[in-house]
Motif scaffolding. Structure first.
Motif, short mmCIF file in Angstrom:
data_model
loop_
_atom_site.label_atom_id
_atom_site.label_comp_id
_atom_site.label_asym_id
_atom_site.label_seq_id
_atom_site.Cartn_x
_atom_site.Cartn_y
_atom_site.Cartn_z
N HIS A 1 6.52 3.28 -4.68
CA HIS A 1 6.69 4.50 -5.38
C HIS A 1 8.43 5.04 -4.63
O HIS A 1 8.64 6.08 -5.19
CB HIS A 1 5.71 5.46 -5.66
N ASP B 1 -1.68 2.42 -5.73
CA ASP B 1 -0.26 3.80 -5.71
C ASP B 1 -1.05 4.16 -6.14
O ASP B 1 -2.03 4.52 -6.61
CB ASP B 1 1.07 2.73 -5.91
N THR C 1 -5.67 7.63 -7.82
CA THR C 1 -4.35 6.40 -7.60
C THR C 1 -5.40 5.14 -7.86
O THR C 1 -6.62 5.22 -8.87
CB THR C 1 -4.91 5.94 -5.55
N HIS D 1 0.76 -1.12 0.24
CA HIS D 1 0.30 0.21 -0.18
C HIS D 1 0.97 1.50 -0.22
O HIS D 1 1.40 1.22 1.16
CB HIS D 1 -1.43 0.35 1.51
N MET D 2 0.83 1.99 -0.56
CA MET D 2 1.77 3.17 -1.18
C MET D 2 2.80 3.05 -1.70
O MET D 2 3.81 3.48 -0.14
CB MET D 2 1.25 4.24 -0.23
N GLY E 1 4.36 8.18 -9.47
CA GLY E 1 3.63 7.04 -10.00
C GLY E 1 3.69 6.35 -10.90
O GLY E 1 5.25 6.51 -11.70
#
Length: 319
Positions: free
Chosen positions: A226, A252, A305, A222-223, A271
């Motif tokens: 990047h 992401d 996202t 999760h995130m 991104g």
């Protein structure tokens, strides 16, 4: 296979610099300045060869902040595939190739170290910094993809353990991984204070996860991508540690131009294009990929996202 196609393929791949570039970019997406560092060549020389390879359909490029990044384009044309396979075999253990791969590893390690150092520095303030993601809804949607409860889930890049806590509360057994000691300390404190059970913390890098093949029912990032030196490697690792029929989920940002995120949030990548995300998942052998995009955050200068979810195939061949 026409004579002209063969001639073009052999001509394009006959140049040793272009072969070096393709071998590097087949392994990893790289910016022009990183390729210059590996090859020890001037920008004009590197850019000229990249242009030839791109025009031949062997590379894809995209802008990443002020840089242009290149990656190998999957070959679908039979003659090109055959010539490329033959050209790679001819190199074998060529000393230049070995040297290039070692230089590439140094670049990837530098990316990882840069991210790790940043997270070590901001760990005490991370929970307040991460609010800019405005991601509670996305996280809840992604967690829903991991039901039923009782699954053993890997939380890759757990940070301060917020997601691990939520996964545990949803009835999942969690192995949470992070490469920052200070982040793991923060996660340990947060989980202890919340009375969260069923969470094991492990130190490790997303590109080399400290889990065995098929150890978990699902893997979740999760995130995180990047911040990862090689997102493609991270997806492959998530697939490796997941059991047959298990799910791999990544949340992401879609590719964006918010340069402020590099300085304020320490991101490595601004991104990702969705076709690149698809290539990562398919390249890792995952099937049934769905990508859901949410534009909601873009109104507040937070990029759109995506939630990418795919399944590791059964041992029998799936189509």
């Amino acid at each position: 296979m026409t004579v002209e196609t063969l001639r073009q393929a052999f001509k394009t791949l006959a140049d040793p610099t272009r072969m070096r570039l393709l071998l590097l970019l087949e392994r990893e997406e790289l910016a022009v300045h990183e390729l210059m560092e590996v090859l020890g060549m001037a920008q004009s020389t590197v850019s000229r060869h990249l242009g030839i390879l791109r025009d031949a359909g062997l590379l894809r490029d995209r802008r990443e902040g002020t840089s242009v990044c290149y990656r190998f384009a999957p070959l679908s044309d039979g003659p090109w595939q055959d010539v490329w396979a033959m050209a790679k075999r001819s190199l074998g253990d060529d000393p230049t190739t070995v040297q290039d791969q070692a230089a590439l590893e140094s670049i990837l390690q530098a990316r990882t170290l840069r991210t790790k150092s940043w997270f070590d520095a901001v760990a005490p303030d991370w929970d307040s910094l991460r609010r800019v993601f405005n991601d509670d809804i996305h996280r809840a949607k992604a967690v829903a993809k991991l039901v039923p409860d009782g699954l053993h889930v890997a939380d890759i890049g757990t940070g301060t353990g917020i997601l691990a806590q939520e996964l545990s509360a949803a009835g999942l057994q969690v192995t949470a991984v992070d490469h920052s000691d200070r982040m793991l300390d923060a996660a340990r404190s947060k989980l202890r204070a919340a009375g969260a059970e069923g969470v094991e913390l492990r130190r490790g890098d997303a590109g080399n996860l400290p889990l065995a093949d098929g150890e978990v029912d699902a893997a979740f990032a999760h995130m995180v991508l990047h911040y990862v030196a090689s997102p493609a490697d991270a997806v492959r690792e998530m697939a490796r540690i997941t059991k047959a029929s298990g799910r791999v989920v990544a949340v992401d940002f879609v590719q964006h131009d918010r340069d402020w995120m590099r300085e304020r949030l320490g991101v490595l990548w601004q991104g990702f294009p969705l076709d690149t995300v698809r290539e990562w998942f398919e390249g890792a052998g995952l099937v049934g990929l769905t990508i859901e995009v949410d534009e909601g955050g873009a109104r507040n200068d937070v990029p759109a996202t995506f939630i990418a979810c795919a399944r590791k195939p059964n041992r029998r061949v799936e189509r």
